[in-house]
Motif scaffolding. Structure first.
Motif, mmCIF file in Angstrom:
data_model
loop_
_atom_site.group_PDB
_atom_site.id
_atom_site.type_symbol
_atom_site.label_atom_id
_atom_site.label_comp_id
_atom_site.label_asym_id
_atom_site.label_seq_id
_atom_site.Cartn_x
_atom_site.Cartn_y
_atom_site.Cartn_z
ATOM 1 N N LYS A 78 48.011 40.490 40.046
ATOM 2 C CA LYS A 78 49.043 39.671 40.597
ATOM 3 C C LYS A 78 50.042 39.055 39.482
ATOM 4 O O LYS A 78 51.404 38.574 40.101
ATOM 5 N N PHE A 111 43.494 28.725 44.869
ATOM 6 C CA PHE A 111 43.494 30.109 44.685
ATOM 7 C C PHE A 111 42.890 30.809 43.487
ATOM 8 O O PHE A 111 43.317 31.906 42.876
ATOM 9 N N ASN A 112 42.038 29.887 42.917
ATOM 10 C CA ASN A 112 41.501 30.624 41.563
ATOM 11 C C ASN A 112 40.202 30.033 41.761
ATOM 12 O O ASN A 112 39.561 28.966 41.696
ATOM 13 N N GLY A 113 39.161 31.209 41.686
ATOM 14 C CA GLY A 113 37.804 30.775 41.647
ATOM 15 C C GLY A 113 37.195 30.284 40.491
ATOM 16 O O GLY A 113 36.132 29.432 40.689
ATOM 17 N N THR A 114 37.468 30.691 39.228
ATOM 18 C CA THR A 114 37.120 29.955 38.086
ATOM 19 C C THR A 114 37.315 28.493 37.914
ATOM 20 O O THR A 114 36.459 27.675 37.813
ATOM 21 N N TYR A 152 33.992 35.759 36.629
ATOM 22 C CA TYR A 152 35.062 35.510 37.360
ATOM 23 C C TYR A 152 36.333 35.211 36.348
ATOM 24 O O TYR A 152 37.315 35.286 37.093
ATOM 25 N N ALA A 153 36.319 34.843 35.329
ATOM 26 C CA ALA A 153 37.128 34.254 34.586
ATOM 27 C C ALA A 153 38.015 35.250 33.980
ATOM 28 O O ALA A 153 37.717 36.626 33.898
ATOM 29 N N GLU A 154 39.311 34.983 33.643
ATOM 30 C CA GLU A 154 40.279 36.153 33.099
ATOM 31 C C GLU A 154 39.776 36.295 31.804
ATOM 32 O O GLU A 154 39.182 35.394 31.172
ATOM 33 N N ASP A 173 43.298 30.704 33.870
ATOM 34 C CA ASP A 173 42.591 30.235 35.126
ATOM 35 C C ASP A 173 42.928 28.667 34.760
ATOM 36 O O ASP A 173 42.985 27.807 35.866
ATOM 37 N N ASP A 228 47.220 31.638 36.432
ATOM 38 C CA ASP A 228 46.853 32.552 37.342
ATOM 39 C C ASP A 228 47.297 31.993 38.862
ATOM 40 O O ASP A 228 47.838 33.000 39.610
ATOM 41 N N LYS A 234 49.869 33.540 42.001
ATOM 42 C CA LYS A 234 49.572 33.634 43.506
ATOM 43 C C LYS A 234 50.307 32.891 44.458
ATOM 44 O O LYS A 234 50.733 33.124 45.470
ATOM 45 N N GLY A 268 37.408 34.718 46.184
ATOM 46 C CA GLY A 268 38.819 34.890 45.959
ATOM 47 C C GLY A 268 38.786 35.615 44.566
ATOM 48 O O GLY A 268 39.691 35.964 43.909
ATOM 49 N N ALA A 269 37.696 36.212 43.936
ATOM 50 C CA ALA A 269 37.553 36.904 42.934
ATOM 51 C C ALA A 269 36.197 37.700 42.853
ATOM 52 O O ALA A 269 35.574 37.473 43.876
HETATM 53 N N1 HSE Z 1 40.234 34.606 37.418
HETATM 54 C C1 HSE Z 1 40.682 34.811 38.745
HETATM 55 C C2 HSE Z 1 39.765 33.666 39.759
HETATM 56 C C3 HSE Z 1 40.345 36.201 39.406
HETATM 57 O O1 HSE Z 1 38.900 33.129 38.858
HETATM 58 O O2 HSE Z 1 40.127 33.510 40.774
HETATM 59 C C4 HSE Z 1 40.894 36.317 40.780
HETATM 60 O O3 HSE Z 1 42.126 36.675 40.621
#
Ligand code: HSE
Length: 396
Positions: free
Chosen positions: A96, A149-152, A179-181, A187, A192, A196, A290-291
């Motif tokens: 992204k 738009f962010n799972g974390t 999930y986290a970057e 996040d 992030d 998106k 989403g992740a």
């Molecule tokens: N770190 C991102 C999230 C991964 O938690 O959504 C997916 O882009």
């Protein structure tokens, strides 16, 4: 369908997920996909016979049809993608950051060299969001998008509320779940999501949206804030939002309060939920993972199948002229800040409410852009200040 030769750049979570899906192909479409190279970093052990550490080997091999870029970050991803397109190879990426920054350049170069670049996995992970947006845009001008738009960050906010837990404890859990970057500040501080949103808004407006819009994350949220919002009947979610009016647009990333019965409030764990609005379709919502390794890899493999089966995606040129309108969005806010920081609010009228000894300021109809500027100044006095806007459904 003919078979397709693929080189995967990067063999982390997503790259290995792509290989796993292709190795365990169960459908006619996936059985056509073959991994002929995996690019690994110099000095790393080559654990598979087709691993290589020199991009030139891949670029010079004319039997490679597609490059799958899963390295993440700006460089060398940007350079490798350009080189691949220029050597007549299609590109599929989940990255992204690189897509948000170089969307127009990649699109122009791909067109010049008669190849395609697909990036469904970059936004909304496994959700066919870009495909859905493209389909909506065949009929409507998409004038609003908002979503998780962010799972974390969603995992953190949802679990803080459901399990009355602290931010730090749940962040640790999300990191353990993968999930986290790598650096979770992307996040929790909203960057992030910012990428998106840029990708989504750029596609919706056919204009390469710059990253100069307000972003406020969830770093400062406390267990008590979440309890206060719950007591008012809200759940908080970190939301990216854009809207346009003709050729003026606004974008923002901020925590937003949704009523308990809404779909956003009930989007649990690391799920994403993205909503677009078009005149004839109304609100259309996209929900899913989403992740994560396999959902993200799934979106990449969908792009590969589309390339192999000649399915064309949206064909944007990013040649529209748009201007950022700082006054496009008005919102009610709930804000927490020390007495000293409140000096910044002298132009606002607000009501103070107390919850378990903590004061919260309720502000009505603030301009989103202005509110973020005020918060930036307040943070210099109270580094722990927090705010969330209240969701308001807009008229069609
Ligand atoms: N770190 C991102 C999230 C991964 O938690 O959504 C997916 O882009």
């Amino acid at each position: 369908f003919r078979s397709m030769n693929i080189a995967i750049l990067g063999y982390g979570t997503v790259g290995s997920g792509v290989k796993e899906i292709i190795d365990h192909a169960v459908t006619k479409s996936t059985k056509q996909l073959h991994v002929s190279y995996i690019l690994i970093r110099k000095g790393k052990a080559k654990t598979l016979p087709y691993m290589c550490d020199d991009i030139r080997t891949i670029l010079q091999d004319t039997s490679v049809d597609v490059i799958v870029e899963t390295m993440g970050g700006l460089e060398p991803a940007h350079t490798y993608i350009l080189q691949a397109l220029k050597s007549g190879k299609h590109v599929v990426t989940a990255n992204k950051a690189v897509i948000a920054a170089y969307l127009k350049e990649f699109t122009d170069v791909a067109r010049e060299h008669n190849v395609r670049i697909y990036y469904e996995a970059s936004t909304g992970g496994g959700i066919p969001w870009i495909e859905g947006l493209a389909k909506a845009m065949r009929i409507d001008e998409v004038d609003r998008i908002h979503g998780i738009f962010n799972g974390t960050s969603n995992y953190i906010l949802d679990h803080m509320q459901r399990y009355h837990a602290s931010f730090e404890d749940i962040l640790k859990e999300a990191q353990e779940l993968g999930y986290a970057e790598a650096d979770p500040s992307a996040d929790i501080d909203g960057y992030d999501i910012c990428n998106k949103l840029r990708i989504s808004a750029s596609l919706a407006y056919d204009y390469h949206v710059p990253d100069t819009f307000p972003v406020f994350g969830i770093r400062n949220i406390t267990k008590q804030d979440v309890s206060y919002f719950s007591s008012l009947g809200y759940a908080v979610r970190l939301i990216a939002k854009t809207r346009r009016n003709a050729n003026r647009y606004g974008c923002v990333v901020e925590p937003v309060l949704f009523e308990a019965g809404s779909l956003e409030s009930n989007t649990q764990d690391n799920y994403n939920l993205i909503t677009l609005h078009g005149k004839t379709i109304g609100d259309l919502k996209f929900f899913g993972q989403g992740a994560g390794k396999l959902p993200t890899a799934n979106a990449i493999v969908q792009d590969l199948i589309d390339l192999n089966e000649g399915v064309c995606h949206m064909d944007p040129s990013f040649t529209n002229t748009m201007s950022y309108d700082e006054t496009l969005c008005l919102r009610d806010y709930i804000l927490r800040a020390d007495e000293a920081a409140r000096d910044e609010l002298q132009d606002f009228s607000y009501e103070v409410k107390t919850f378990e000894g903590q004061e919260y300021l309720h502000i009505q109809k603030a301009e989103v852009y202005e509110m973020h500027q005020v918060m930036e100044r307040m943070l210099k006095t109270d580094a722990h200040a927090f705010m969330a806007s209240i969701y308001e459904r807009e008229d069609d």
